[in-house]
Design a protein around this motif. Structure first.
Motif, PDB file in Angstrom:
ATOM      1  N   CYS A  60       7.711  -5.565  -4.281  1.00  0.00           N
ATOM      2  CA  CYS A  60       7.492  -5.322  -5.688  1.00  0.00           C
ATOM      3  C   CYS A  60       8.024  -3.934  -6.001  1.00  0.00           C
ATOM      4  O   CYS A  60       8.117  -3.101  -5.131  1.00  0.00           O
ATOM      5  CB  CYS A  60       6.013  -5.439  -6.059  1.00  0.00           C
ATOM      6  SG  CYS A  60       4.967  -4.215  -5.283  1.00  0.00           S
ATOM      7  N   ARG A  61       8.372  -3.697  -7.213  1.00  0.00           N
ATOM      8  CA  ARG A  61       8.833  -2.379  -7.636  1.00  0.00           C
ATOM      9  C   ARG A  61       8.295  -2.159  -9.030  1.00  0.00           C
ATOM     10  O   ARG A  61       9.024  -2.130 -10.004  1.00  0.00           O
ATOM     11  CB  ARG A  61      10.358  -2.308  -7.600  1.00  0.00           C
ATOM     12  CG  ARG A  61      10.933  -0.932  -7.706  1.00  0.00           C
ATOM     13  CD  ARG A  61      10.562  -0.097  -6.507  1.00  0.00           C
ATOM     14  NE  ARG A  61      11.215   1.191  -6.609  1.00  0.00           N
ATOM     15  CZ  ARG A  61      10.834   2.250  -5.963  1.00  0.00           C
ATOM     16  NH1 ARG A  61       9.828   2.196  -5.148  1.00  0.00           N
ATOM     17  NH2 ARG A  61      11.465   3.383  -6.112  1.00  0.00           N
ATOM     18  N   LYS A  62       6.989  -2.014  -9.130  1.00  0.00           N
ATOM     19  CA  LYS A  62       6.345  -1.824 -10.419  1.00  0.00           C
ATOM     20  C   LYS A  62       5.740  -0.436 -10.475  1.00  0.00           C
ATOM     21  O   LYS A  62       5.628   0.260  -9.468  1.00  0.00           O
ATOM     22  CB  LYS A  62       5.270  -2.896 -10.632  1.00  0.00           C
ATOM     23  CG  LYS A  62       4.255  -2.972  -9.516  1.00  0.00           C
ATOM     24  CD  LYS A  62       3.353  -4.171  -9.659  1.00  0.00           C
ATOM     25  CE  LYS A  62       2.498  -4.318  -8.407  1.00  0.00           C
ATOM     26  NZ  LYS A  62       1.777  -5.553  -8.358  1.00  0.00           N
ATOM     27  N   SER A  63       5.321  -0.017 -11.649  1.00  0.00           N
ATOM     28  CA  SER A  63       4.653   1.265 -11.830  1.00  0.00           C
ATOM     29  C   SER A  63       3.153   1.037 -11.929  1.00  0.00           C
ATOM     30  O   SER A  63       2.697   0.119 -12.609  1.00  0.00           O
ATOM     31  CB  SER A  63       5.142   1.956 -13.107  1.00  0.00           C
ATOM     32  OG  SER A  63       6.490   2.325 -12.969  1.00  0.00           O
ATOM     33  N   LEU A  64       2.391   1.887 -11.239  1.00  0.00           N
ATOM     34  CA  LEU A  64       0.947   1.767 -11.214  1.00  0.00           C
ATOM     35  C   LEU A  64       0.290   3.091 -11.602  1.00  0.00           C
ATOM     36  O   LEU A  64       0.815   4.159 -11.284  1.00  0.00           O
ATOM     37  CB  LEU A  64       0.467   1.373  -9.811  1.00  0.00           C
ATOM     38  CG  LEU A  64       1.007   0.074  -9.232  1.00  0.00           C
ATOM     39  CD1 LEU A  64       0.550  -0.100  -7.786  1.00  0.00           C
ATOM     40  CD2 LEU A  64       0.566  -1.115 -10.066  1.00  0.00           C
ATOM     41  N   TYR A 124      -2.573   2.639  -7.952  1.00  0.00           N
ATOM     42  CA  TYR A 124      -1.705   3.017  -6.836  1.00  0.00           C
ATOM     43  C   TYR A 124      -2.534   3.284  -5.575  1.00  0.00           C
ATOM     44  O   TYR A 124      -2.226   2.775  -4.492  1.00  0.00           O
ATOM     45  CB  TYR A 124      -0.895   4.248  -7.233  1.00  0.00           C
ATOM     46  CG  TYR A 124       0.221   4.617  -6.304  1.00  0.00           C
ATOM     47  CD1 TYR A 124       1.473   4.031  -6.429  1.00  0.00           C
ATOM     48  CD2 TYR A 124       0.048   5.582  -5.314  1.00  0.00           C
ATOM     49  CE1 TYR A 124       2.523   4.392  -5.598  1.00  0.00           C
ATOM     50  CE2 TYR A 124       1.082   5.947  -4.475  1.00  0.00           C
ATOM     51  CZ  TYR A 124       2.318   5.344  -4.628  1.00  0.00           C
ATOM     52  OH  TYR A 124       3.349   5.706  -3.796  1.00  0.00           O
ATOM     53  N   ASN A 182      10.676  -1.281  -1.492  1.00  0.00           N
ATOM     54  CA  ASN A 182      10.069  -2.121  -2.526  1.00  0.00           C
ATOM     55  C   ASN A 182       8.680  -1.677  -2.950  1.00  0.00           C
ATOM     56  O   ASN A 182       8.016  -2.385  -3.703  1.00  0.00           O
ATOM     57  CB  ASN A 182      10.011  -3.575  -2.041  1.00  0.00           C
ATOM     58  CG  ASN A 182      11.375  -4.189  -1.966  1.00  0.00           C
ATOM     59  OD1 ASN A 182      12.291  -3.795  -2.683  1.00  0.00           O
ATOM     60  ND2 ASN A 182      11.536  -5.160  -1.094  1.00  0.00           N
ATOM     61  N   PRO A 239       5.670   0.189  -4.931  1.00  0.00           N
ATOM     62  CA  PRO A 239       5.538   0.536  -6.360  1.00  0.00           C
ATOM     63  C   PRO A 239       5.683   2.037  -6.582  1.00  0.00           C
ATOM     64  O   PRO A 239       5.575   2.835  -5.661  1.00  0.00           O
ATOM     65  CB  PRO A 239       4.123   0.064  -6.711  1.00  0.00           C
ATOM     66  CG  PRO A 239       3.390   0.079  -5.427  1.00  0.00           C
ATOM     67  CD  PRO A 239       4.390  -0.255  -4.370  1.00  0.00           C
ATOM     68  N   LYS A 240       5.925   2.383  -7.848  1.00  0.00           N
ATOM     69  CA  LYS A 240       6.021   3.783  -8.248  1.00  0.00           C
ATOM     70  C   LYS A 240       4.694   4.240  -8.811  1.00  0.00           C
ATOM     71  O   LYS A 240       3.982   3.465  -9.449  1.00  0.00           O
ATOM     72  CB  LYS A 240       7.101   3.954  -9.323  1.00  0.00           C
ATOM     73  CG  LYS A 240       8.493   3.627  -8.875  1.00  0.00           C
ATOM     74  CD  LYS A 240       9.462   3.782 -10.025  1.00  0.00           C
ATOM     75  CE  LYS A 240      10.855   3.380  -9.623  1.00  0.00           C
ATOM     76  NZ  LYS A 240      11.813   3.518 -10.713  1.00  0.00           N
ATOM     77  N   SER A 276       2.760   6.160 -11.542  1.00  0.00           N
ATOM     78  CA  SER A 276       2.981   6.555 -12.932  1.00  0.00           C
ATOM     79  C   SER A 276       1.818   7.424 -13.406  1.00  0.00           C
ATOM     80  O   SER A 276       0.686   6.955 -13.499  1.00  0.00           O
ATOM     81  CB  SER A 276       3.101   5.298 -13.787  1.00  0.00           C
ATOM     82  OG  SER A 276       3.250   5.659 -15.147  1.00  0.00           O
TER      83      SER A 276
END
Length: 188
Positions: free
Chosen positions: A6-10, A15, A182, A184-185, A187
């Motif tokens: 996954c590569r979403k922002s949390l 996170y 992959n 997550p970022k 945020s």
């Protein structure tokens, strides 16, 4: 072997929980007999959030400063658990107390000799190690370690020679770099 990406922002809380609770997309998994092995990369931002938890000082500047100065981007966590989560993993197939204490010694003093990272044809050793015991409170153990080498030498695969529970069976985690790419970022 399961590989999810996954590569979403949390948010900071999401996170932190993503890694701390071992969400399915956060790790690679191998099954062997009665055991499940999960390998998770622990990014420096997670390490910073772990250090700052409860402080109320979760700002982009604080997390960045802490992850840059004290974070280790080569940190991994190996979780070993029984498929039957009701048993004490350190007592798994132990015939006597000596087996239990031998496992603790293997997971503390001997662990760096049981795990290695592979980069092409080269082998990386373990630079840091921390073992979290279960004490019957949790159905798993965690071993946190950092791979040796430069930041350019990230392992393609990590091998765990399981002399703790499986008489030296090699547990192989492939696509370690893909897992890391992959993630997550954060945020803030």
């Amino acid at each position: 072997m399961i590989l999810s990406g996954c590569r979403k922002s949390l948010t900071p809380t999401e996170y932190f929980n993503f890694y701390n609770t071992f969400q399915p997309e956060s790790f690679l998994e191998c099954d062997s007999k009665d055991l499940v092995y999960k390998l998770q990369h622990r990014p420096s931002q997670f390490q910073a959030l772990n250090f700052l938890k409860g402080s109320g000082d979760i700002s982009k500047e604080t997390v960045t400063k802490l992850s840059d100065s004290a974070g280790d981007d080569r940190l991994y966590c190996l979780r070993i658990e029984l498929k039957n989560k009701e048993d004490d993993i350190l007592r798994y197939k132990a015939e006597e107390d000596a087996d239990y204490y031998n496992r603790i010694e293997l997971l503390t003093a001997e662990f760096p000799f049981l795990i290695q990272g592979i980069v092409g044809e080269d082998t990386l050793g373990v630079a840091l190690h921390h073992f979290e015991r279960a004490y019957k409170l949790r159905p798993f153990i965690n071993i946190t370690f950092s791979m040796a080498g430069s930041s350019d030498e990230l392992p393609d695969k990590i091998l765990f020679h399981d002399w703790v529970f499986q008489n030296g069976e090699i547990i192989e985690f492939d696509h370690v770099n893909t897992l890391k790419r992959n993630q997550p970022k954060l945020s803030i």
